[in-house]
Design a protein around this motif. Structure first.
Motif, mmCIF file in Angstrom:
data_model
loop_
_atom_site.group_PDB
_atom_site.id
_atom_site.type_symbol
_atom_site.label_atom_id
_atom_site.label_comp_id
_atom_site.label_asym_id
_atom_site.label_seq_id
_atom_site.Cartn_x
_atom_site.Cartn_y
_atom_site.Cartn_z
ATOM 1 N N VAL A 171 -46.410 58.864 -43.276
ATOM 2 C CA VAL A 171 -46.993 57.482 -42.724
ATOM 3 C C VAL A 171 -46.151 57.351 -41.374
ATOM 4 C CG1 VAL A 171 -46.360 55.032 -43.162
ATOM 5 C CG2 VAL A 171 -47.068 56.250 -44.974
ATOM 6 N N ALA A 187 -48.382 59.901 -38.616
ATOM 7 C CA ALA A 187 -49.916 59.689 -38.777
ATOM 8 C C ALA A 187 -50.453 58.874 -37.264
ATOM 9 C CB ALA A 187 -50.428 59.019 -39.675
ATOM 10 N N PRO A 188 -49.550 57.781 -36.558
ATOM 11 C CA PRO A 188 -50.010 57.682 -35.442
ATOM 12 C C PRO A 188 -49.920 58.608 -34.425
ATOM 13 C CG PRO A 188 -48.535 56.145 -36.645
ATOM 14 C CD PRO A 188 -48.403 57.455 -37.264
ATOM 15 N N SER A 199 -54.898 50.581 -47.970
ATOM 16 C CA SER A 199 -55.085 50.885 -46.341
ATOM 17 C C SER A 199 -54.560 52.115 -46.013
ATOM 18 C CB SER A 199 -54.804 49.602 -45.560
ATOM 19 O OG SER A 199 -53.465 49.336 -45.704
ATOM 20 N N VAL A 200 -53.111 52.272 -46.769
ATOM 21 C CA VAL A 200 -52.329 53.487 -46.141
ATOM 22 C C VAL A 200 -53.265 54.823 -46.832
ATOM 23 C CG1 VAL A 200 -50.225 54.540 -46.766
ATOM 24 C CG2 VAL A 200 -50.270 52.136 -46.110
ATOM 25 N N ARG A 202 -56.055 55.359 -47.434
ATOM 26 C CA ARG A 202 -57.372 55.632 -46.621
ATOM 27 C C ARG A 202 -56.988 56.262 -45.321
ATOM 28 N NH1 ARG A 202 -59.315 50.362 -48.692
ATOM 29 N NH2 ARG A 202 -58.502 49.573 -46.814
ATOM 30 N N ARG A 203 -56.275 55.529 -44.530
ATOM 31 C CA ARG A 203 -55.789 56.130 -43.390
ATOM 32 C C ARG A 203 -55.046 57.367 -43.463
ATOM 33 N NH1 ARG A 203 -51.648 52.623 -41.434
ATOM 34 N NH2 ARG A 203 -50.034 54.163 -42.162
ATOM 35 N N LEU A 204 -54.425 57.843 -44.439
ATOM 36 C CA LEU A 204 -53.593 59.123 -44.700
ATOM 37 C C LEU A 204 -54.713 60.211 -45.135
ATOM 38 C CD1 LEU A 204 -50.101 58.326 -46.057
ATOM 39 C CD2 LEU A 204 -50.926 58.975 -43.671
ATOM 40 N N GLU A 213 -57.968 60.129 -44.640
ATOM 41 C CA GLU A 213 -58.690 60.509 -43.239
ATOM 42 C C GLU A 213 -58.031 61.381 -42.477
ATOM 43 O OE1 GLU A 213 -60.168 58.163 -39.156
ATOM 44 O OE2 GLU A 213 -60.525 57.153 -41.239
ATOM 45 N N LEU A 214 -56.633 61.270 -42.474
ATOM 46 C CA LEU A 214 -55.832 62.236 -41.539
ATOM 47 C C LEU A 214 -56.047 63.785 -42.071
ATOM 48 C CD1 LEU A 214 -53.694 62.902 -39.302
ATOM 49 C CD2 LEU A 214 -51.884 62.309 -40.948
#
Length: 84
Positions: free
Chosen positions: A13, A16-17, A53-54, A56-58, A60-61
């Motif tokens: 987390v 990731a950005p 949402s976390v 999905r974002r992770l 995808e990463l």
């Protein structure tokens, strides 16, 4: 969730950005980035308590990090067409 799993999730987390922080994975977790991202994907599927949402974002990463790099296709497009 174990302490190690929580540490992986927190790390992911946090980084990731910024593209994942691959250079920090081996010193922090003692595994290569590909191993880390495979473990993280399994963790995301096993623990439904992770925010959607976390997750999905992770996920995808992880998918991006685990997908082999494609050969540079710019060369095939850089040719100047000949005129006849």
């Amino acid at each position: 969730m174990t302490k190690d799993e929580l540490a992986m999730l927190d790390f992911a987390v946090k980084w990731a950005p910024f593209g994942g922080g691959d250079e920090h994975i081996l010193p922090e977790f003692g595994v290569f980035p590909a191993v880390f991202y495979r473990r993280l994907q399994r963790l995301l599927t096993r623990h439904p308590s992770v925010n959607d949402s976390v997750r999905r974002r992770l996920d995808e990463l992880c998918t991006v990090k685990l997908t082999p790099a494609r050969p540079d296709r710019r060369r095939s497009h850089s040719r100047v067409p000949t005129m006849h």
